[in-house]
Write a protein that holds these residues in place. Structure first.
Motif, short mmCIF file in Angstrom:
data_model
loop_
_atom_site.label_atom_id
_atom_site.label_comp_id
_atom_site.label_asym_id
_atom_site.label_seq_id
_atom_site.Cartn_x
_atom_site.Cartn_y
_atom_site.Cartn_z
N THR A 202 9.88 0.92 -0.21
CA THR A 202 8.82 0.77 0.52
C THR A 202 9.22 0.93 2.23
OG1 THR A 202 7.13 -0.84 1.03
CG2 THR A 202 9.09 -1.71 1.12
N ASP A 203 8.01 1.05 2.90
CA ASP A 203 8.40 1.43 4.20
C ASP A 203 8.65 0.10 5.12
OD1 ASP A 203 5.91 0.27 5.33
OD2 ASP A 203 4.77 2.20 4.78
N ALA A 204 8.63 0.27 6.52
CA ALA A 204 9.27 -0.95 7.42
C ALA A 204 8.19 -2.10 7.63
CB ALA A 204 9.54 -0.35 8.84
N ARG A 205 6.94 -1.88 7.02
CA ARG A 205 5.82 -2.48 7.27
C ARG A 205 6.10 -3.79 6.22
NH1 ARG A 205 0.65 0.87 6.23
NH2 ARG A 205 2.23 1.51 4.89
N VAL B 200 15.29 -0.19 -0.94
CA VAL B 200 15.39 1.06 -0.35
C VAL B 200 14.55 1.43 0.70
CG1 VAL B 200 15.95 3.50 -0.18
CG2 VAL B 200 16.56 2.04 -2.30
N LEU B 201 14.89 1.36 2.04
CA LEU B 201 13.86 1.64 3.13
C LEU B 201 13.35 3.01 3.20
CD1 LEU B 201 12.30 0.34 5.67
CD2 LEU B 201 14.35 0.96 6.92
N LEU B 202 12.00 3.33 3.11
CA LEU B 202 11.47 4.70 3.25
C LEU B 202 11.30 4.87 4.78
CD1 LEU B 202 8.81 4.98 0.35
CD2 LEU B 202 11.11 5.72 0.24
N GLU B 203 11.73 5.89 5.21
CA GLU B 203 11.54 6.23 6.57
C GLU B 203 10.74 7.42 6.77
OE1 GLU B 203 15.02 4.54 9.06
OE2 GLU B 203 15.94 5.79 7.43
N SER B 204 11.01 8.61 7.59
CA SER B 204 10.50 9.70 7.80
C SER B 204 9.91 10.53 6.71
CB SER B 204 10.80 10.51 8.93
OG SER B 204 12.23 10.93 8.35
N LYS B 205 10.92 10.79 5.70
CA LYS B 205 10.61 11.64 4.65
C LYS B 205 10.95 11.00 3.37
CE LYS B 205 11.57 15.88 7.22
NZ LYS B 205 12.44 17.29 7.14
N PRO B 206 9.80 10.21 2.88
CA PRO B 206 10.11 9.16 1.66
C PRO B 206 10.36 9.63 0.43
CG PRO B 206 7.55 9.34 2.30
CD PRO B 206 8.55 9.84 3.46
N LEU B 207 9.79 11.04 0.21
CA LEU B 207 10.19 11.55 -1.22
C LEU B 207 11.63 12.43 -1.29
CD1 LEU B 207 6.64 13.23 -2.07
CD2 LEU B 207 7.72 11.31 -3.12
N SER C 138 0.88 -1.57 0.07
CA SER C 138 0.06 0.05 -0.05
C SER C 138 0.69 1.23 -0.08
CB SER C 138 -0.94 -0.11 1.12
OG SER C 138 -0.09 -0.18 2.54
N ASN C 139 2.28 1.14 0.31
CA ASN C 139 2.88 2.27 0.32
C ASN C 139 4.26 1.99 -0.42
OD1 ASN C 139 4.11 4.84 0.78
ND2 ASN C 139 4.86 4.09 2.67
N ALA C 140 4.43 2.00 -1.60
CA ALA C 140 5.68 1.49 -2.41
C ALA C 140 5.88 2.18 -3.87
CB ALA C 140 5.59 0.06 -2.80
N TYR C 141 7.07 2.59 -4.18
CA TYR C 141 7.56 3.06 -5.73
C TYR C 141 8.32 2.21 -6.15
CZ TYR C 141 5.71 7.35 -3.03
OH TYR C 141 5.02 8.18 -2.31
#
Length: 360
Positions: free
Chosen positions: A55-58, A74-81, A40-43
């Motif tokens: 994508t994020d840690a989930r 690549v792990l997305l953390e607080s500021k993904p963009l 649900s949260n990936a690029y």
């Protein structure tokens, strides 16, 4: 899967064709199509050298297990963009495409960055997704086989007094038991005059007495959608229903005859629409004859003679629906739908369910 490997190679060719150093995919459907991984949260950032999955840690640990060769995670953390733009800069990418029809204004504004030229595209890989490879077709064929099995069982399951929602519940339950991820869209179960509403919302209405029952259902199997509609009759069908049913059935077959490589896809719609019009029911056919199917239930191209896709030539490997219908407000409706794959230059119906009228 080989599906995603082939897709990545075709995307690399698109980068060259459009003179892009990279392309950022943000829509869930395209990310899934390219990677085979649902999040649900990936690029996905595509470049000529490699593909990056953000994508994020989930989802990160699971993505590491599934996406191995040919992928940079690549792990997305607080500021993904910021992370994505920094990756683009680190790789020296200057001209990068993005999905302008799939991003919000806020995201588009956030993509701005010194030294990067962003180029927006609508439906960048729509045509690529429209032409399915052999493995994709095999997955969809298996999905349709399972959908057919559910429908056959459904004919024995339906009883007087049960609700439309009970019928839908059976569809969902059997889909999951057969290995599907669920429905590809909320099944439409419409009894009597409700069948005259093309996208009726399945309700608590009881199936009582005689009348038409429209069932529009699909399952999500191995990330690919199926789509199927039949209109059956509870009890003995009257002459008017039989007449309308036969017109829709014939219109469906006339449309199928037009499915040939090189033919503008609008001709498929025109064949069904013109026949229904000649029979005096033209104003009661209120939607397009079909649509592409794949990762999403509605994909490019739309099968419509007046739409922007009307002139799109049919290609080998395309998969789309044929679903003409007649809807008499306040009385009843009839729709008959099959998925068709273009193989050997012509349309091949994936479902094995007959178009003949069923009375139960």
């Amino acid at each position: 899967m080989q599906i995603q490997k082939d897709v990545r190679e075709r995307i690399k060719k698109l980068l060259v064709e459009h003179r892009l150093d990279g392309f950022l995919f943000s829509s869930q459907a395209n990310v899934l199509y390219i990677s085979g991984f649902r999040s649900s949260n990936a690029y996905v950032l595509a470049t000529a050298e490699k593909f990056y999955f953000f994508t994020d840690a989930r989802y990160y640990e699971r993505a590491k297990q599934k996406l191995k060769e040919s992928w940079e995670l690549v792990l997305l953390e607080s500021k993904p963009l910021r992370t994505i733009k920094q990756t683009i800069k680190n790789q020296g990418l200057k001209v990068v495409g993005f999905e302008k029809d799939r991003v919000s204004c806020a995201l588009r504004e956030s993509l701005r960055s010194k030294g990067i030229i962003w180029r927006g595209f609508s439906n960048f890989i729509g045509k690529l997704r429209a032409v399915k490879g052999e493995e994709e077709i095999n997955v969809m064929r298996e999905g349709v086989r399972k959908s057919d099995e559910i429908y056959r069982e459904l004919l024995s399951f339906i009883k007087q007094g049960m609700s439309e929602l009970e019928v839908r519940s059976f569809i969902v339950s059997r889909a999951l038991s057969l290995g599907a991820f669920g429905e590809s869209f909320p099944a439409i179960v419409a009894f009597k005059e409700s069948s005259a509403v093309p996208h009726w919302e399945t309700s608590n209405r009881r199936i009582e007495g005689k009348g038409p029952l429209l069932i529009d259902m699909g399952i999500l199997y191995n990330h690919y959608c199926t789509d199927f509609t039949r209109t059956i009759f509870i009890g003995k069908a009257d002459d008017e229903f039989k007449k309308v049913y036969q017109i829709v059935r014939d219109a469906h077959l006339y449309a199928l005859e037009k499915v040939k490589v090189g033919t503008p896809i609008g001709e498929v719609d025109k064949a069904a629409r013109d026949y229904i019009k000649r029979k005096g029911y033209g104003k009661y056919f209120t939607h397009s004859t079909g649509h592409g199917v794949g990762i999403e239930i509605h994909e490019f191209p739309r099968v419509y003679s007046k739409g922007k896709d009307a002139s799109v030539p049919i290609e080998e490997g395309m998969v789309f629906t044929i679903e003409p219908g007649i809807y008499l407000p306040g009385r009843f409706g009839v729709r008959l739908e099959n998925m068709v794959v273009v193989k050997g230059g012509v349309g091949n119906v994936l479902s094995e369910i007959s178009l003949d009228l069923v009375e139960i």
